[in-house]
Design a protein around this motif. Structure first.
Motif, short mmCIF file in Angstrom:
data_model
loop_
_atom_site.label_atom_id
_atom_site.label_comp_id
_atom_site.label_asym_id
_atom_site.label_seq_id
_atom_site.Cartn_x
_atom_site.Cartn_y
_atom_site.Cartn_z
N LEU A 139 0.81 -1.21 0.00
CA LEU A 139 0.00 0.00 0.00
C LEU A 139 0.85 1.27 0.00
CD1 LEU A 139 -2.87 -0.94 2.48
CD2 LEU A 139 -2.90 -0.98 -0.02
N GLY A 140 1.98 1.22 0.70
CA GLY A 140 2.83 2.40 0.78
C GLY A 140 3.83 2.53 -0.34
N GLN A 141 3.81 1.61 -1.32
CA GLN A 141 4.78 1.62 -2.42
C GLN A 141 6.21 1.68 -1.87
OE1 GLN A 141 3.58 4.96 -4.85
NE2 GLN A 141 2.02 3.77 -5.90
N PHE A 142 6.45 0.84 -0.85
CA PHE A 142 7.74 0.87 -0.17
C PHE A 142 8.87 0.25 -1.01
CE2 PHE A 142 7.22 1.64 4.64
CZ PHE A 142 6.40 2.73 4.37
N ALA A 143 8.52 -0.56 -2.00
CA ALA A 143 9.57 -1.21 -2.80
C ALA A 143 10.39 -0.17 -3.56
CB ALA A 143 8.96 -2.22 -3.76
N SER A 144 9.73 0.69 -4.32
CA SER A 144 10.44 1.73 -5.07
C SER A 144 11.04 2.76 -4.12
CB SER A 144 9.49 2.42 -6.05
OG SER A 144 8.39 3.01 -5.37
N ALA A 145 10.33 3.08 -3.03
CA ALA A 145 10.85 4.05 -2.07
C ALA A 145 12.12 3.54 -1.39
CB ALA A 145 9.78 4.38 -1.03
N ALA A 146 12.13 2.24 -1.04
CA ALA A 146 13.31 1.67 -0.40
C ALA A 146 14.50 1.67 -1.35
CB ALA A 146 13.01 0.24 0.07
N LEU A 147 14.26 1.34 -2.62
CA LEU A 147 15.34 1.36 -3.60
C LEU A 147 15.90 2.77 -3.77
CD1 LEU A 147 17.05 -0.09 -5.72
CD2 LEU A 147 15.21 0.32 -7.38
N ASN A 148 15.01 3.77 -3.85
CA ASN A 148 15.46 5.16 -3.96
C ASN A 148 16.28 5.57 -2.74
OD1 ASN A 148 14.15 5.55 -6.43
ND2 ASN A 148 12.24 6.16 -5.44
N GLU A 150 6.90 7.97 -7.47
CA GLU A 150 7.75 6.81 -7.72
C GLU A 150 9.22 7.09 -7.43
OE1 GLU A 150 7.03 3.70 -8.55
OE2 GLU A 150 4.87 4.07 -8.48
N GLN A 151 9.59 8.36 -7.33
CA GLN A 151 10.98 8.73 -7.12
C GLN A 151 11.26 9.16 -5.68
OE1 GLN A 151 11.93 11.75 -10.01
NE2 GLN A 151 11.78 10.36 -11.74
N ARG A 152 10.26 9.11 -4.83
CA ARG A 152 10.45 9.57 -3.46
C ARG A 152 11.01 8.47 -2.58
NH1 ARG A 152 5.61 13.86 -1.91
NH2 ARG A 152 6.40 15.52 -3.27
N VAL A 211 9.27 9.91 3.08
CA VAL A 211 8.11 10.56 2.46
C VAL A 211 7.02 9.52 2.18
CG1 VAL A 211 7.32 11.92 0.50
CG2 VAL A 211 9.59 12.32 1.46
N ALA A 212 7.41 8.31 1.79
CA ALA A 212 6.43 7.25 1.60
C ALA A 212 5.71 6.94 2.90
CB ALA A 212 7.12 5.99 1.06
N LEU A 213 6.43 6.99 4.02
CA LEU A 213 5.80 6.76 5.32
C LEU A 213 4.83 7.88 5.68
CD1 LEU A 213 5.64 5.02 7.87
CD2 LEU A 213 7.56 6.32 8.79
N LEU A 214 5.21 9.12 5.37
CA LEU A 214 4.29 10.24 5.61
C LEU A 214 3.02 10.10 4.78
CD1 LEU A 214 6.79 13.25 5.70
CD2 LEU A 214 5.56 12.25 7.63
N ASN A 215 3.17 9.70 3.52
CA ASN A 215 2.00 9.48 2.68
C ASN A 215 1.14 8.33 3.22
OD1 ASN A 215 2.87 11.53 0.98
ND2 ASN A 215 3.95 10.12 -0.39
N VAL A 232 13.38 16.01 0.06
CA VAL A 232 12.69 15.14 -0.90
C VAL A 232 11.36 15.75 -1.29
CG1 VAL A 232 11.80 12.83 -1.30
CG2 VAL A 232 13.83 13.13 0.10
N MET A 233 10.61 16.26 -0.32
CA MET A 233 9.31 16.85 -0.63
C MET A 233 9.44 18.14 -1.44
SD MET A 233 7.03 16.14 2.80
CE MET A 233 8.19 16.85 3.96
N LEU A 234 10.54 18.88 -1.23
CA LEU A 234 10.74 20.13 -1.97
C LEU A 234 11.18 19.89 -3.41
CD1 LEU A 234 12.58 22.31 0.71
CD2 LEU A 234 10.22 22.56 -0.07
#
Length: 295
Positions: free
Chosen positions: A72-81, A239-241, A245-249, A231-233
């Motif tokens: 749900l949190g799209q943590f896979a791409s976020a973790a790689l980033n 997909e690039q975050r 930031v993924a946790l905040l979302n 990151v937010m700025l």
């Protein structure tokens, strides 16, 4: 923590440290340890169990919370980033700051002192005060690269550049003090044997400075891993975050579904790797931070 207190005690010499200060430090350490363990336990509970029995052990560990939050949190791409930006960024910070700090530490020119002070001043500038210039610079860089250079641009490159820039003052300041604590005799002996500046720095100074370099590397890894404001700025594509930031979302979404177990699982995914890293190299960090304290 015990190692830190011992080293600080050696540095302070005869300076009196009240017993209640030491006790307060131990209470703070105990509180943080309990908090980390408590978060881990909550990540294995259902939302109802968290509300009804927040301090008890999970009756039936909900390991699926981690799978749910990962999807749900799209943590896979976020973790790689996060892994790429943190790893590459930390290495760049050390690679740039080490020679700069060595020059400042060994230079006899009058400008070396003010330059070191400027790096120290850079530590006191809040990132929030530069939010608007950062966004303007990011837009300018993206437009220039797309229109005039490559035809495309990835905001993660801009993010990494800004992360390195804002991390350099701390790295240079710490390493300057560490390089000053190294004995000059070893370097002078290498120069007598015919070692040039590059060979001297690469084969003599860097091995001696390993504790300081490790300290700067690990602290910057922790800082970059937890970075969220930049990151937010800078990065607009979800997909690039990165993970923070993924946790905040995820928090914004799950506070309406009340999936508190999944939210705690997301916190564990973000926090625990850095806790393990710090426990693994904690003593080396203390060595590097205290080596140059008297210089």
């Amino acid at each position: 923590m015990t190692v830190a207190l011992r080293r600080i005690g050696r540095f302070c010499g005869n300076v009196f440290v009240p017993s209640f200060t030491v006790g307060a430090l131990w209470l703070w350490v105990a509180f943080n340890i309990v908090l980390v363990l408590w978060i881990g336990l909550q990540s294995l509970k259902t939302s109802g169990e968290i509300l009804q029995n927040p301090f008890g052990l999970p009756a039936d560990p909900q390991w699926q919370n981690y799978g749910t939050v990962w999807q749900l949190g799209q943590f896979a791409s976020a973790a790689l980033n996060s892994i790429v930006i943190t790893g590459v960024g930390a290495l760049l910070i050390v690679a740039i700051s080490a020679p700069a700090a060595y020059v400042l530490a060994r230079s006899s020119r009058k400008v070396a002192g003010p330059l070191t002070a400027y790096f120290a001043i850079g530590l006191s500038i809040p990132l929030q005060t530069l939010a608007v210039p950062i966004v303007v610079a990011k837009l300018g860089v993206s437009t220039f690269m797309v229109d005039w250079v490559t035809g495309w641009w990835d905001d993660r490159i801009t993010l990494m550049v800004f992360e390195v820039i804002f991390s350099l003052p701390f790295a240079v300041f710490v390493l300057t003090g560490f390089f000053r604590s190294l004995p000059r005799e070893v370097e002078e002996a290498a120069e007598v044997d015919g070692a040039g500046p590059v060979t001297l720095f690469r084969r003599i100074v860097l091995p001696l400075a390993r504790p300081g370099l490790t300290t700067v590397l690990v602290l910057n890894i922790i800082g970059l891993w937890n970075s969220a404001l930049l990151v937010m700025l800078i990065v607009s594509d979800p997909e690039q975050r990165t993970l923070p930031v993924a946790l905040l979302n995820l928090y914004s979404a799950m506070q309406y579904s009340s999936d508190w177990g999944g939210l705690f699982a997301g916190i564990v995914i973000l926090v625990y790797p850095m806790v393990v890293l710090y426990l693994w190299v904690g003593r080396r960090i203390i060595d590097g931070m205290t080596a140059g304290m008297g210089k």
